[in-house]
Design an enzyme around this catalytic site. Structure first.
Site, short mmCIF file in Angstrom:
data_model
loop_
_atom_site.label_atom_id
_atom_site.label_comp_id
_atom_site.label_asym_id
_atom_site.label_seq_id
_atom_site.Cartn_x
_atom_site.Cartn_y
_atom_site.Cartn_z
N CYS A 169 16.56 7.87 -7.81
CA CYS A 169 17.45 9.02 -7.68
C CYS A 169 17.35 9.97 -8.88
O CYS A 169 17.14 9.52 -10.00
CB CYS A 169 18.89 8.57 -7.56
SG CYS A 169 19.17 7.45 -6.19
N ARG B 126 10.29 11.98 -8.92
CA ARG B 126 10.85 10.64 -9.10
C ARG B 126 10.86 9.86 -7.78
O ARG B 126 11.00 8.65 -7.79
CB ARG B 126 12.28 10.75 -9.65
CG ARG B 126 12.35 11.35 -11.03
CD ARG B 126 13.79 11.62 -11.44
NE ARG B 126 14.55 10.41 -11.59
CZ ARG B 126 14.65 9.71 -12.72
NH1 ARG B 126 14.04 10.12 -13.79
NH2 ARG B 126 15.37 8.61 -12.79
N TRP C 25 17.19 8.22 -3.47
CA TRP C 25 16.19 7.25 -3.01
C TRP C 25 17.00 6.10 -2.44
O TRP C 25 17.68 5.38 -3.17
CB TRP C 25 15.32 6.81 -4.19
CG TRP C 25 14.14 5.99 -3.82
CD1 TRP C 25 12.92 6.45 -3.41
CD2 TRP C 25 14.04 4.56 -3.84
NE1 TRP C 25 12.08 5.38 -3.17
CE2 TRP C 25 12.74 4.21 -3.44
CE3 TRP C 25 14.92 3.53 -4.16
CZ2 TRP C 25 12.30 2.90 -3.34
CZ3 TRP C 25 14.49 2.22 -4.06
CH2 TRP C 25 13.18 1.92 -3.65
N ASN D 172 23.02 7.34 -9.84
CA ASN D 172 21.71 6.68 -9.83
C ASN D 172 21.94 5.25 -10.26
O ASN D 172 22.60 5.02 -11.28
CB ASN D 172 20.76 7.39 -10.81
CG ASN D 172 19.42 6.67 -10.95
OD1 ASN D 172 19.07 5.82 -10.13
ND2 ASN D 172 18.68 7.01 -11.98
N GLY D 173 21.44 4.28 -9.49
CA GLY D 173 21.63 2.87 -9.85
C GLY D 173 22.16 2.08 -8.66
O GLY D 173 22.10 2.55 -7.52
N GLU E 147 -6.39 -2.21 -10.13
CA GLU E 147 -5.83 -0.87 -10.30
C GLU E 147 -6.37 0.07 -9.22
O GLU E 147 -5.63 0.88 -8.65
CB GLU E 147 -6.16 -0.36 -11.71
CG GLU E 147 -5.83 1.09 -12.00
CD GLU E 147 -4.36 1.43 -11.80
OE1 GLU E 147 -3.53 0.55 -11.56
OE2 GLU E 147 -4.05 2.64 -11.84
N LYS F 138 -4.03 2.01 -6.46
CA LYS F 138 -4.05 3.47 -6.38
C LYS F 138 -4.31 3.92 -4.94
O LYS F 138 -3.63 4.79 -4.42
CB LYS F 138 -5.15 4.00 -7.31
CG LYS F 138 -4.89 5.26 -8.01
CD LYS F 138 -4.14 5.16 -9.31
CE LYS F 138 -2.85 4.42 -9.23
NZ LYS F 138 -2.23 4.16 -10.50
N GLU G 225 -1.17 3.10 -2.61
CA GLU G 225 0.09 3.82 -2.77
C GLU G 225 0.02 5.26 -2.32
O GLU G 225 1.03 5.81 -1.88
CB GLU G 225 0.64 3.69 -4.19
CG GLU G 225 -0.14 4.37 -5.27
CD GLU G 225 0.53 4.24 -6.66
OE1 GLU G 225 1.76 4.14 -6.73
OE2 GLU G 225 -0.20 4.25 -7.65
N HIS H 85 -14.52 -17.53 -0.55
CA HIS H 85 -13.57 -18.63 -0.38
C HIS H 85 -12.48 -18.27 0.62
O HIS H 85 -11.40 -18.86 0.61
CB HIS H 85 -12.98 -19.03 -1.74
CG HIS H 85 -14.01 -19.57 -2.68
ND1 HIS H 85 -14.56 -20.82 -2.55
CD2 HIS H 85 -14.67 -18.98 -3.72
CE1 HIS H 85 -15.48 -21.01 -3.48
NE2 HIS H 85 -15.57 -19.90 -4.20
N LYS I 297 8.91 7.32 -8.98
CA LYS I 297 8.10 7.34 -10.20
C LYS I 297 8.61 6.32 -11.20
O LYS I 297 7.84 5.58 -11.80
CB LYS I 297 8.14 8.75 -10.81
CG LYS I 297 7.37 8.88 -12.12
CD LYS I 297 5.89 8.73 -11.89
CE LYS I 297 5.07 8.79 -13.16
NZ LYS I 297 3.72 8.23 -12.98
O1 M6R Z 1 7.01 3.49 -15.96
P1 M6R Z 1 6.27 2.20 -15.85
O2 M6R Z 1 4.93 2.25 -16.48
O3 M6R Z 1 7.07 1.03 -16.37
O4 M6R Z 1 6.07 1.96 -14.31
C1 M6R Z 1 5.47 0.78 -13.83
C2 M6R Z 1 5.07 0.92 -12.38
O5 M6R Z 1 6.19 1.20 -11.59
C3 M6R Z 1 4.03 2.03 -12.17
O6 M6R Z 1 2.90 1.82 -12.95
C4 M6R Z 1 3.61 2.06 -10.67
O7 M6R Z 1 2.93 0.91 -10.34
C5 M6R Z 1 2.76 3.31 -10.41
N1 M6R Z 1 3.27 4.02 -9.27
C6 M6R Z 1 1.35 3.00 -10.10
O8 M6R Z 1 0.59 4.15 -9.90
#
Ligand code: M6R
Length: 605
Positions: free
Chosen positions: A2, A27, A75, A99-100, A478, A482, A485, A501, A600
């Site tokens: 949020c 966010r 959110w 937010n929370g 990674e 990417k 997501e 395996h 984010k």
């Molecule tokens: O702000 P942070 O680096 O702690 O966030 C960690 C993850 O939420 C963040 O890296 C997330 O996996 C990304 N969306 C990946 O692209």
């Protein structure tokens, strides 16, 4: 998660709130709303809707002259994406945004008999109802006695009907920053919401009540003591948080990596050796270290995995990488000599923060690798190494990853030197290679058109696999994250030798396999593994240091990674993987900056 903004001042609030919410879109959210004192009197009006900030804009009045209001992007956590569940929530004399998560909202409904006031499914409306129930005519007294009743995390921005022109705020864990400017007073989830007005800001301390009036801002703790705000200033300006001609933040941030790495490593390499004097990290921090645990989430954790492989291989020191959300509920195997490195772009990820708090019960050797200055994780760890990537707006982390990996290399080298596990000569060689990384990345970025072209073959795929060995395996994770997501294609990373395996059963005609083979000592092994998937019909995109591969029994597309020492190819290969994800996403018509369901900065568990 949020986004929150509050404003009271000398300008019309509606545009400030809507523009601020647009800046907070990154966010992640699914509905939006604003509340304001109508005609600056004692009536509060609300506009809110499921959907985007532009949908909210469409239902706002053109002639809104209010100079005081609050705005929110939601959110969804408790309750679906509906107009009723969108914030702000108004109960009686109280209107608020949040937010929370209020964890004890069920108990509060029962104990304070609040159910008759509720029309939504949210925990937030319960909070509004409780503030209203406790309201005694004095906003500050009301907040003081209500806030201790909540369990969970919160950043509240509150307007009381009888106090036009004022906005009150209070928080626990969930982030909130504020400032006072010539235009008026601002509060927000993060600085980007009001960076147009100020580069100066302060972090609202936890359990401290913020009172905003048009010309002043004040803080008071729950015991009634005045608290002085501690102002910080960012060293980036508005352009860093704008697209600057790029179609999306993500591709802009991919291109920013050479500069981000230069800014992160240059101040820390002196005489070709790692140096943390300016960060106030003493050499003693690296002494007497019995073991190392890296704790993080998502991409930050994958950067930790690279650090682990690098440190273990170069120094022979065992490193454990823990998923923060798991670590915090397991028995930590730490002692007072354990080194704990937490990695976080935002510095606000709740799982990483709570894992740090847990680790600190065992050791004072904690260090945070963080991008956002003054963030909670940075403030709470014993030492902090700031990455200088500038604001990362796209949900998919790109430049944050490469500066985190670079930081792990700096830390690893320092550790090796202090513990005599690395010779000065070898350390200098590593640091000199690290200094070349920005140029290596620039060279790889020239392959953008080729990558964009090859992703045309991937846009209709439903599955993809990323394979590699050693550092290339850590990178595969990674790459798969990417792609998942932002393109919504199911993607898995596998150690190349592990496929047979079980997972090789999933390889069928045309399934894309992105194979990374840049590590000299296992090159021929990976090539054999690639042949195994190729023989089963996979469509193989191969990243390797070879100048050219035309053998169709090996791969369908070859991407040349300019030859550098094995530890450093990762900086080159990741750029290709980021671009594969980006162009596959845009090719599928997805907005890579705002993928569905994602936020984010993940500030709830
Ligand atoms: O702000 P942070 O680096 O702690 O966030 C960690 C993850 O939420 C963040 O890296 C997330 O996996 C990304 N969306 C990946 O692209």
């Amino acid at each position: 998660m949020c986004g929150i903004i509050g404003f009271t001042g000398h300008k019309e609030a509606q545009d400030i709130l809507l523009d601020g919410l647009a800046k907070l879109e990154y966010r992640g959210y699914d509905s939006a709303g604003i509340a304001f004192f109508k005609d600056n009197g004692g009536h509060i009006s609300i506009r809110k809707t499921a959907g985007k900030v532009n949908d909210l804009r469409a239902i706002c009045d053109d002639d809104n002259t209010s100079t005081c209001g609050i705005g929110h992007t939601r959110w969804a956590t408790h309750g679906g994406v509906t107009n009723a569940n969108a914030h702000p929530h108004k109960v009686g004399k109280v209107t608020l945004i949040h937010n929370g998560i209020i964890e004890n909202y069920h108990e509060l409904i029962e104990k304070y008999n609040l159910s008759d006031s509720l029309v939504s499914e949210t925990d937030t409306e319960v909070a509004a109802a409780l503030f209203n129930k406790m309201f005694d005519g004095d906003p500050i007294a009301t907040i003081k006695k209500t806030v201790p009743l909540f369990k969970g995390s919160f950043a509240f921005c509150i307007m009381f009907k009888e106090n036009p022109g004022k906005v009150f705020a209070v928080r626990n864990v969930s982030p909130m920053v504020a400032t006072n400017t010539d235009a008026g007073s601002f509060v927000a989830s993060d600085l980007t919401a009001f960076i147009n007005f100020s580069k100066r800001y302060f972090i609202v301390p936890e359990y401290t009540i913020l009172t905003m009036e048009e010309d002043k801002i004040s803080l008071q703790d729950l015991e009634g003591n005045n608290v002085e705000p501690e102002y910080l200033e960012v060293n980036w300006d508005i352009s860093a948080a704008e697209k600057e001609g790029y179609p999306h933040y993500m591709i802009k941030e991919i291109h920013e990596q050479p500069r981000a790495i230069t800014r992160t490593i240059s101040p820390r390499i002196k005489d070709s050796l790692p140096n943390f004097e300016d960060d106030n990290i003493p050499d003693s921090f690296f002494e007497n270290c019995s073991d190392i645990t890296v704790i993080a989430c998502g991409t930050a954790m994958y950067a930790g995995n690279v650090g682990k492989t690098f440190i273990q291989n170069a120094l022979g020191v065992p490193v454990n990488v823990a998923i923060a959300s798991e670590f915090r509920y397991e028995r930590p195997v730490l002692n007072e000599n354990s080194m704990v490195i937490v990695v976080s772009q935002s510095g606000e990820t709740i799982d990483t923060l709570e894992a740090l708090r847990l680790a600190k019960k065992y050791t004072n050797k904690t260090l945070a690798v963080v991008n956002v200055k003054g963030s909670t994780i940075a403030r709470e760890s014993n030492y902090v190494l700031y990455t200088h990537a500038g604001p990362e707006i796209a949900v998919a982390s790109t430049k944050a990853y490469t500066v985190q990996v670079a930081s792990m290399y700096l830390l690893g080298c320092k550790l090796g030197l202090v513990t005599n596990k690395l010779s000065v000569e070898k350390a200098k060689e590593f640091m000199n290679n690290l200094k070349k990384v920005p140029d290596m990345i620039k060279a790889v970025l020239t392959q953008e058109d080729k990558v964009a072209e090859l992703t045309k073959r991937m846009t209709n795929s439903t599955n993809a696999f990323f394979i590699g060995r050693g550092l290339d395996y850590t990178l595969s994770m990674e790459g798969a994250l990417k792609l998942k997501e932002i393109s919504y294609i199911h993607a898995e990373a596998y150690a190349a030798g592990e496929l047979k395996h079980g997972t090789i059963a999933l390889i069928s005609e045309g399934v894309p396999v992105i194979a990374i083979a840049t590590q000299d000592h296992v090159y021929s092994k990976v090539i054999s593994n690639i042949r195994e998937v190729k023989a089963r019909g996979a469509y193989v995109i191969l990243l390797s240091k070879d100048e050219k591969i035309t053998d169709k029994t090996v791969c369908d597309v070859h991407i040349n990674i300019p030859p550098v020492a094995d530890e450093f190819t990762i900086f080159e290969s990741v750029i290709i993987l980021q671009m594969i994800a980006y162009y596959t996403s845009t090719g599928r018509g997805v907005n890579p900056d705002q993928p569905r369901n994602l936020a984010k900065s993940v500030t709830v568990e």
